[in-house]
Design a protein around this motif. Structure first.
Motif, PDB file in Angstrom:
ATOM      1  N   GLN A 112       0.829  -1.210   0.000  1.00  0.00           N
ATOM      2  CA  GLN A 112       0.000   0.000   0.000  1.00  0.00           C
ATOM      3  C   GLN A 112       0.864   1.261   0.000  1.00  0.00           C
ATOM      4  OE1 GLN A 112      -2.644  -0.507   3.361  1.00  0.00           O
ATOM      5  NE2 GLN A 112      -4.295  -1.181   2.026  1.00  0.00           N
ATOM      6  N   ARG A 113       1.960   1.251   0.756  1.00  0.00           N
ATOM      7  CA  ARG A 113       2.855   2.409   0.757  1.00  0.00           C
ATOM      8  C   ARG A 113       3.515   2.590  -0.599  1.00  0.00           C
ATOM      9  NH1 ARG A 113       3.440   6.802   3.282  1.00  0.00           N
ATOM     10  NH2 ARG A 113       5.663   6.759   3.607  1.00  0.00           N
ATOM     11  N   ALA A 114       3.805   1.487  -1.282  1.00  0.00           N
ATOM     12  CA  ALA A 114       4.484   1.559  -2.575  1.00  0.00           C
ATOM     13  C   ALA A 114       3.585   2.132  -3.658  1.00  0.00           C
ATOM     14  CB  ALA A 114       4.983   0.173  -2.982  1.00  0.00           C
ATOM     15  N   VAL A 115       2.290   1.822  -3.636  1.00  0.00           N
ATOM     16  CA  VAL A 115       1.393   2.277  -4.698  1.00  0.00           C
ATOM     17  C   VAL A 115       0.525   3.460  -4.287  1.00  0.00           C
ATOM     18  CG1 VAL A 115       1.325   0.030  -5.813  1.00  0.00           C
ATOM     19  CG2 VAL A 115      -0.399   0.602  -4.105  1.00  0.00           C
ATOM     20  N   GLY A 116       0.528   3.811  -2.995  1.00  0.00           N
ATOM     21  CA  GLY A 116      -0.319   4.892  -2.516  1.00  0.00           C
ATOM     22  C   GLY A 116      -1.709   4.374  -2.185  1.00  0.00           C
ATOM     23  N   TYR A 117      -2.400   5.087  -1.321  1.00  0.00           N
ATOM     24  CA  TYR A 117      -3.741   4.662  -0.934  1.00  0.00           C
ATOM     25  C   TYR A 117      -4.541   5.849  -0.431  1.00  0.00           C
ATOM     26  CZ  TYR A 117      -1.751   4.708   3.785  1.00  0.00           C
ATOM     27  OH  TYR A 117      -1.137   5.086   4.939  1.00  0.00           O
ATOM     28  N   THR A 118      -5.843   5.651  -0.283  1.00  0.00           N
ATOM     29  CA  THR A 118      -6.761   6.664   0.212  1.00  0.00           C
ATOM     30  C   THR A 118      -7.507   6.087   1.407  1.00  0.00           C
ATOM     31  OG1 THR A 118      -7.024   7.510  -2.029  1.00  0.00           O
ATOM     32  CG2 THR A 118      -8.688   8.160  -0.431  1.00  0.00           C
ATOM     33  N   HIS A 119      -7.697   6.895   2.441  1.00  0.00           N
ATOM     34  CA  HIS A 119      -8.440   6.416   3.610  1.00  0.00           C
ATOM     35  C   HIS A 119      -9.303   7.538   4.175  1.00  0.00           C
ATOM     36  CE1 HIS A 119      -5.982   8.440   6.765  1.00  0.00           C
ATOM     37  NE2 HIS A 119      -5.065   8.398   5.831  1.00  0.00           N
ATOM     38  N   ASP A 120     -10.310   7.132   4.949  1.00  0.00           N
ATOM     39  CA  ASP A 120     -11.197   8.102   5.589  1.00  0.00           C
ATOM     40  C   ASP A 120     -10.464   8.775   6.739  1.00  0.00           C
ATOM     41  OD1 ASP A 120     -13.329   7.414   3.942  1.00  0.00           O
ATOM     42  OD2 ASP A 120     -14.018   5.822   5.289  1.00  0.00           O
ATOM     43  N   ALA A 121     -10.696  10.079   6.891  1.00  0.00           N
ATOM     44  CA  ALA A 121     -10.072  10.834   7.975  1.00  0.00           C
ATOM     45  C   ALA A 121     -11.057  11.883   8.479  1.00  0.00           C
ATOM     46  CB  ALA A 121      -8.793  11.499   7.485  1.00  0.00           C
ATOM     47  N   VAL A 122     -10.766  12.455   9.628  1.00  0.00           N
ATOM     48  CA  VAL A 122     -11.626  13.467  10.238  1.00  0.00           C
ATOM     49  C   VAL A 122     -10.764  14.633  10.683  1.00  0.00           C
ATOM     50  CG1 VAL A 122     -13.208  13.965  12.150  1.00  0.00           C
ATOM     51  CG2 VAL A 122     -13.240  11.714  11.068  1.00  0.00           C
ATOM     52  N   ASP A 145       5.166   5.928  -2.112  1.00  0.00           N
ATOM     53  CA  ASP A 145       6.480   6.171  -1.522  1.00  0.00           C
ATOM     54  C   ASP A 145       7.533   5.480  -2.386  1.00  0.00           C
ATOM     55  OD1 ASP A 145       8.682   6.560   0.079  1.00  0.00           O
ATOM     56  OD2 ASP A 145       8.047   5.182   1.652  1.00  0.00           O
ATOM     57  N   PRO A 146       8.444   6.237  -3.003  1.00  0.00           N
ATOM     58  CA  PRO A 146       9.451   5.618  -3.868  1.00  0.00           C
ATOM     59  C   PRO A 146      10.356   4.625  -3.143  1.00  0.00           C
ATOM     60  CG  PRO A 146       9.474   8.004  -4.107  1.00  0.00           C
ATOM     61  CD  PRO A 146       8.550   7.684  -2.990  1.00  0.00           C
ATOM     62  N   GLY A 147      10.663   4.890  -1.884  1.00  0.00           N
ATOM     63  CA  GLY A 147      11.500   3.968  -1.115  1.00  0.00           C
ATOM     64  C   GLY A 147      10.823   2.619  -0.916  1.00  0.00           C
ATOM     65  N   ALA A 148       9.516   2.644  -0.604  1.00  0.00           N
ATOM     66  CA  ALA A 148       8.768   1.398  -0.432  1.00  0.00           C
ATOM     67  C   ALA A 148       8.643   0.663  -1.763  1.00  0.00           C
ATOM     68  CB  ALA A 148       7.388   1.691   0.145  1.00  0.00           C
ATOM     69  N   ALA A 149       8.439   1.426  -2.852  1.00  0.00           N
ATOM     70  CA  ALA A 149       8.339   0.796  -4.172  1.00  0.00           C
ATOM     71  C   ALA A 149       9.651   0.127  -4.553  1.00  0.00           C
ATOM     72  CB  ALA A 149       7.952   1.846  -5.220  1.00  0.00           C
ATOM     73  N   LYS A 150      10.780   0.793  -4.276  1.00  0.00           N
ATOM     74  CA  LYS A 150      12.083   0.205  -4.603  1.00  0.00           C
ATOM     75  C   LYS A 150      12.336  -1.048  -3.781  1.00  0.00           C
ATOM     76  CE  LYS A 150      16.902   1.398  -5.317  1.00  0.00           C
ATOM     77  NZ  LYS A 150      17.648   0.401  -4.651  1.00  0.00           N
ATOM     78  N   LEU A 151      12.008  -1.021  -2.494  1.00  0.00           N
ATOM     79  CA  LEU A 151      12.184  -2.190  -1.638  1.00  0.00           C
ATOM     80  C   LEU A 151      11.327  -3.352  -2.126  1.00  0.00           C
ATOM     81  CD1 LEU A 151      13.398  -3.429   0.922  1.00  0.00           C
ATOM     82  CD2 LEU A 151      11.450  -2.514   2.180  1.00  0.00           C
ATOM     83  N   TRP A 152      10.100  -3.056  -2.492  1.00  0.00           N
ATOM     84  CA  TRP A 152       9.192  -4.082  -3.001  1.00  0.00           C
ATOM     85  C   TRP A 152       9.769  -4.719  -4.273  1.00  0.00           C
ATOM     86  CZ3 TRP A 152       4.750  -6.390  -1.357  1.00  0.00           C
ATOM     87  CH2 TRP A 152       4.021  -7.108  -2.297  1.00  0.00           C
ATOM     88  N   LEU A 153      10.195  -3.889  -5.199  1.00  0.00           N
ATOM     89  CA  LEU A 153      10.715  -4.413  -6.465  1.00  0.00           C
ATOM     90  C   LEU A 153      12.054  -5.134  -6.295  1.00  0.00           C
ATOM     91  CD1 LEU A 153       9.728  -1.452  -8.775  1.00  0.00           C
ATOM     92  CD2 LEU A 153       8.780  -3.759  -8.810  1.00  0.00           C
ATOM     93  N   CYS A 154      12.896  -4.663  -5.382  1.00  0.00           N
ATOM     94  CA  CYS A 154      14.179  -5.353  -5.137  1.00  0.00           C
ATOM     95  C   CYS A 154      13.945  -6.766  -4.622  1.00  0.00           C
ATOM     96  CB  CYS A 154      15.025  -4.579  -4.129  1.00  0.00           C
ATOM     97  SG  CYS A 154      15.818  -3.127  -4.822  1.00  0.00           S
ATOM     98  N   ASN A 155      12.891  -6.960  -3.845  1.00  0.00           N
ATOM     99  CA  ASN A 155      12.605  -8.287  -3.312  1.00  0.00           C
ATOM    100  C   ASN A 155      11.795  -9.148  -4.271  1.00  0.00           C
ATOM    101  OD1 ASN A 155      13.844  -8.312  -0.667  1.00  0.00           O
ATOM    102  ND2 ASN A 155      12.442  -6.651  -0.203  1.00  0.00           N
ATOM    103  N   ARG A 156      10.926  -8.545  -5.059  1.00  0.00           N
ATOM    104  CA  ARG A 156      10.079  -9.320  -5.969  1.00  0.00           C
ATOM    105  C   ARG A 156      10.751  -9.598  -7.308  1.00  0.00           C
ATOM    106  NH1 ARG A 156       4.847 -10.895  -3.952  1.00  0.00           N
ATOM    107  NH2 ARG A 156       4.046 -10.558  -6.019  1.00  0.00           N
TER     108      ARG A 156
END
Length: 190
Positions: A112-122, A145-156
């Protein structure tokens, strides 16, 4: 004055190496967990392990407990936790299940951090002169988050995204490296 010699009575069977030993019923294989605890000497200390420890350990691992934290909780050494994993099948399975569920949760969060997400907030506002705060619901977007995306791709996809670079020190088509020194004479100077 000589001391009188003492003689020992020796069992003839023991002297000939023909002592009777109880046969070993089954050799323990430490690679696979056992259903029953290993056989103990009847006068030995009773094990600290209790069957209810398996469920407790599963819950603790699902909350992120390490082997050291499990050892602290059960008031034993870390090596005892490792020994219980080898000796008790249900304990080993419980630890694996608890750790797997937490690993799966972290994997989903990283994705979710790698691709971005939307959530409800108040948002809570307190306007000047108001008696009660004002609550405003909205959708908050967390960008990728580019760092999370890079970590994900380095492992996958490690062959495409790994940080390590393989440099080959060979020449063309895997042959030896050829070096060439070229001298040129310009206007009679070397």
């Amino acid at each position: 004055m000589r001391k009188p010699s003492t003689t020992r009575k020796v069992d003839s069977a023991a002297a000939n190496g023909k002592t009777k030993r109880k046969p070993v019923e089954k050799a323990l294989n430490i690679d696979e967990p056992q259903d029953q605890p290993p056989p103990r000497h009847p006068g030995g200390r009773p094990p600290k392990y209790k069957p209810e420890y398996a469920e407790q350990a599963k819950k603790l691992c699902a909350l992120g407990a390490t082997d050291a934290e499990l050892a602290d909780f059960f008031e034993v050494k870390v090596s005892t936790i490792w020994r219980w994993q080898v000796s008790y099948k249900e304990f080993c399975s419980a630890l694996n299940a608890g750790k797997k569920s937490l690993d799966d949760r972290v994997q989903r969060s990283l994705f979710q951090r790698a691709v971005g997400y939307t959530h409800d907030a108040v948002k809570i506002f307190m306007p000047a002169g108001a008696e009660k705060p004002v609550y405003a619901d909205y959708l908050e977007h967390v960008p990728p988050d580019p760092g999370a995306a890079k970590l994900w791709l380095c492992n996958r996809r490690p062959s495409e995204w790994r940080d390590k670079q393989n440099l080959e020190h060979t020449g063309q088509d895997g042959g030896p490296i050829k070096t060439e020194v070229v001298f040129s004479i310009v206007d009679g100077e070397a």
